[in-house]
Design a protein around this motif. Structure first.
Motif, short mmCIF file in Angstrom:
data_model
loop_
_atom_site.label_atom_id
_atom_site.label_comp_id
_atom_site.label_asym_id
_atom_site.label_seq_id
_atom_site.Cartn_x
_atom_site.Cartn_y
_atom_site.Cartn_z
N ALA A 37 36.93 4.22 86.76
CA ALA A 37 36.67 3.63 85.30
C ALA A 37 36.32 4.47 84.17
O ALA A 37 35.35 4.31 83.56
N PRO A 38 37.14 5.49 83.95
CA PRO A 38 36.83 6.44 82.76
C PRO A 38 37.16 5.50 81.29
O PRO A 38 38.05 5.09 81.52
N GLU A 39 36.26 6.03 80.58
CA GLU A 39 36.54 5.38 79.01
C GLU A 39 35.97 6.58 77.97
O GLU A 39 34.93 6.82 78.06
N PHE A 40 36.87 6.54 77.05
CA PHE A 40 36.44 7.41 75.89
C PHE A 40 35.84 6.63 74.96
O PHE A 40 36.13 5.46 74.72
N HIS A 41 34.73 7.20 74.39
CA HIS A 41 34.19 6.68 73.29
C HIS A 41 33.21 7.64 72.45
O HIS A 41 32.89 8.68 72.82
N GLU A 42 33.37 7.08 71.33
CA GLU A 42 32.72 8.20 70.23
C GLU A 42 31.48 7.51 70.00
O GLU A 42 31.34 6.35 69.49
N VAL A 43 30.42 8.26 69.90
CA VAL A 43 29.11 7.89 69.64
C VAL A 43 28.34 8.94 69.05
O VAL A 43 28.29 10.00 69.39
N GLY A 44 27.77 8.49 67.66
CA GLY A 44 27.35 9.46 66.76
C GLY A 44 28.23 10.47 66.35
O GLY A 44 27.47 11.91 66.09
N GLY A 45 29.40 10.24 66.23
CA GLY A 45 30.18 11.22 65.80
C GLY A 45 30.80 12.43 66.95
O GLY A 45 31.58 13.28 66.47
N GLN A 46 30.38 12.29 68.06
CA GLN A 46 30.73 12.99 69.19
C GLN A 46 31.60 12.33 70.15
O GLN A 46 31.33 10.75 70.41
N LEU A 47 32.34 12.87 71.06
CA LEU A 47 33.38 12.33 72.00
C LEU A 47 32.74 12.38 73.24
O LEU A 47 32.16 13.28 73.77
N TYR A 48 32.57 11.08 74.07
CA TYR A 48 32.08 11.04 75.37
C TYR A 48 33.11 10.42 76.23
O TYR A 48 33.85 9.40 75.63
N VAL A 49 32.97 10.77 77.57
CA VAL A 49 33.60 9.82 78.38
C VAL A 49 32.59 9.40 79.45
O VAL A 49 31.81 9.92 79.92
N PHE A 50 32.61 7.83 79.77
CA PHE A 50 31.86 7.05 80.53
C PHE A 50 32.64 6.84 81.74
O PHE A 50 33.68 6.31 81.75
N HIS A 51 32.08 7.22 82.99
CA HIS A 51 32.77 6.93 84.15
C HIS A 51 31.72 6.57 85.21
O HIS A 51 30.39 6.90 85.28
N VAL A 65 27.93 10.18 82.18
CA VAL A 65 28.67 10.43 81.14
C VAL A 65 28.96 11.97 81.05
O VAL A 65 28.02 12.92 81.59
N ARG A 66 30.08 12.29 80.29
CA ARG A 66 30.51 13.59 79.93
C ARG A 66 30.68 13.85 78.54
O ARG A 66 31.20 12.79 77.83
N LYS A 67 30.39 14.95 77.93
CA LYS A 67 30.62 14.98 76.36
C LYS A 67 31.33 16.45 76.14
O LYS A 67 31.45 17.45 76.80
N LEU A 68 32.29 16.14 75.28
CA LEU A 68 33.15 17.12 74.65
C LEU A 68 32.20 18.11 73.77
O LEU A 68 31.52 17.83 73.00
N ARG A 69 32.44 19.42 74.27
CA ARG A 69 31.81 20.33 73.45
C ARG A 69 32.30 20.37 71.82
O ARG A 69 33.39 20.05 71.76
N GLU A 70 31.47 20.88 71.10
CA GLU A 70 31.65 21.19 69.67
C GLU A 70 32.95 21.83 69.82
O GLU A 70 33.24 23.15 70.11
N ALA A 135 21.61 -2.75 77.30
CA ALA A 135 20.64 -2.12 76.80
C ALA A 135 21.06 -1.22 75.73
O ALA A 135 22.22 -0.90 75.45
N ARG A 136 20.15 -1.08 74.78
CA ARG A 136 20.47 -0.06 73.80
C ARG A 136 20.31 1.40 74.24
O ARG A 136 19.59 1.71 75.25
N ILE A 137 21.17 2.35 73.68
CA ILE A 137 21.12 3.68 74.22
C ILE A 137 20.88 4.48 73.02
O ILE A 137 20.89 4.22 71.93
N ASP A 138 20.47 5.81 73.37
CA ASP A 138 20.36 7.04 72.35
C ASP A 138 21.46 7.51 71.93
O ASP A 138 22.33 7.99 72.63
N GLU A 139 21.81 7.44 70.38
CA GLU A 139 23.32 7.92 69.99
C GLU A 139 23.32 9.51 70.10
O GLU A 139 24.33 10.11 70.47
N ARG A 140 22.19 10.06 70.21
CA ARG A 140 22.16 11.56 70.35
C ARG A 140 22.34 12.06 71.92
O ARG A 140 22.99 13.12 72.34
#
Length: 294
Positions: A37-51, A65-70, A135-140
């Motif tokens: 179940a991978p999902e792309f999500h933009e959080v705080g202006g950064q792109l992540y994949v939750f799986h 969670v995985r984060k796309l590098r700058e 739950a609430r999560i940390d945007e950073r």
């Protein structure tokens, strides 16, 4: 054992786009089989994949969670960070591996805050079935919870409990100022279904009392002839502003699970209608109607 990506400029282009490996079960220590179940999500202006992933056995399946590098290219797996396990606000693991699993984590914004919702199932000492938590999560650092998890929904209805007690696969849709969560229920065979959760807008959504669950499924094997076990859906808004529903289904009662997409319609109350096929769509010639009153 593998997750793949496709990239295209249009929705139609996704159908024929090349598949590119995103993650396998050999690259990182602690990431074994059961990549789900991978999902792309933009959080705080950064792109992540939750799986979800496991270190080996099924009972160790946990949300990652995985984060796309700058400046990275999303289609390049090398431009993504190593998977990070989701943790509670005190830094401890979200679940006790080997006893409790978590999966299908998604994220959305509500009144200026960012939230995660996921499915969690305690197996030992007693199997309690899969429940939906919030739950609430940390945007950073969106793999970190800021609040204690609260249970928003349990499998209560017969269509959520046909073979196993499961609610999972939540996904958020905002429409006309109303937050809606569709989710999957029951076993992943031909009885798989999609249900609907809605909070009272303006309320504290971390209070379970502020949520309402529809007592009927929005999508099931009875929705469209020839489609069985429809479930675990998500939404995409195309370049024309149309909302598309992506989901799992089987072309036969015992057929393999496949991906499908259909345009999402909305009823008079603004709730998604996931069973309206192209044949029932409004013809172009009838979309503009003029009347002259004397």
């Amino acid at each position: 054992h593998t997750l793949y990506m496709r990239c295209a400029d249009t929705l139609e282009g996704i159908l024929t786009a090349e598949e590119v490996l995103f993650l396998d079960s050999d690259t990182y220590p602690g990431i074994g089989g059961l990549l789900w179940a991978p999902e792309f999500h933009e959080v705080g202006g950064q792109l992540y994949v939750f799986h979800a992933a496991t270190s080996g056995e099924f009972y160790h399946e946990e949300s990652r969670v995985r984060k796309l590098r700058e400046g990275g290219d999303p289609i390049r797996k090398e431009d993504w960070s190593a998977p990070v396990t989701v943790v509670k606000k005190d830094g401890s693991p979200l679940c006790e591996e080997g006893k409790v699993i978590s999966l299908d984590m998604t994220t959305f914004s509500y009144e200026g805050a960012t939230y995660a919702m996921w499915s969690q199932r305690q197996f030992l000492p007693v199997d309690q079935g899969a429940w939906l938590y919030l739950a609430r999560i940390d945007e950073r650092e969106p793999w970190k919870l800021l609040t204690d998890p609260v249970c928003i929904a349990r499998p209560e209805y017969g269509w959520e409990n046909n073979h196993t007690y499961v609610v999972e696969g939540p996904y958020a849709l905002m429409r006309d100022g109303q937050l809606m969560i569709t989710y999957a229920a029951a076993a992943i065979d031909a009885t798989y279904t999609v249900g609907l959760l809605k909070p009272v807008m303006g309320s504290d959504i971390l209070d379970p009392a502020n949520w309402r669950k529809s007592n009927y499924p929005l999508m099931s094997s009875a929705s469209v002839e020839g489609e069985y076990g429809t479930g675990h859906n998500s939404y995409l808004t195309d370049e024309n502003g149309l909302v598309w529903n992506f989901y799992h289904m089987r072309a036969g009662v015992n057929g393999p699970r496949s991906s499908a997409a259909r345009r999402t319609h909305f009823d008079i109350d603004g709730e998604p209608m996931l069973d309206v096929t192209e044949e029932r769509d409004l013809p172009e010639a009838f979309r503009t109607v003029e009347a002259q009153i004397r």
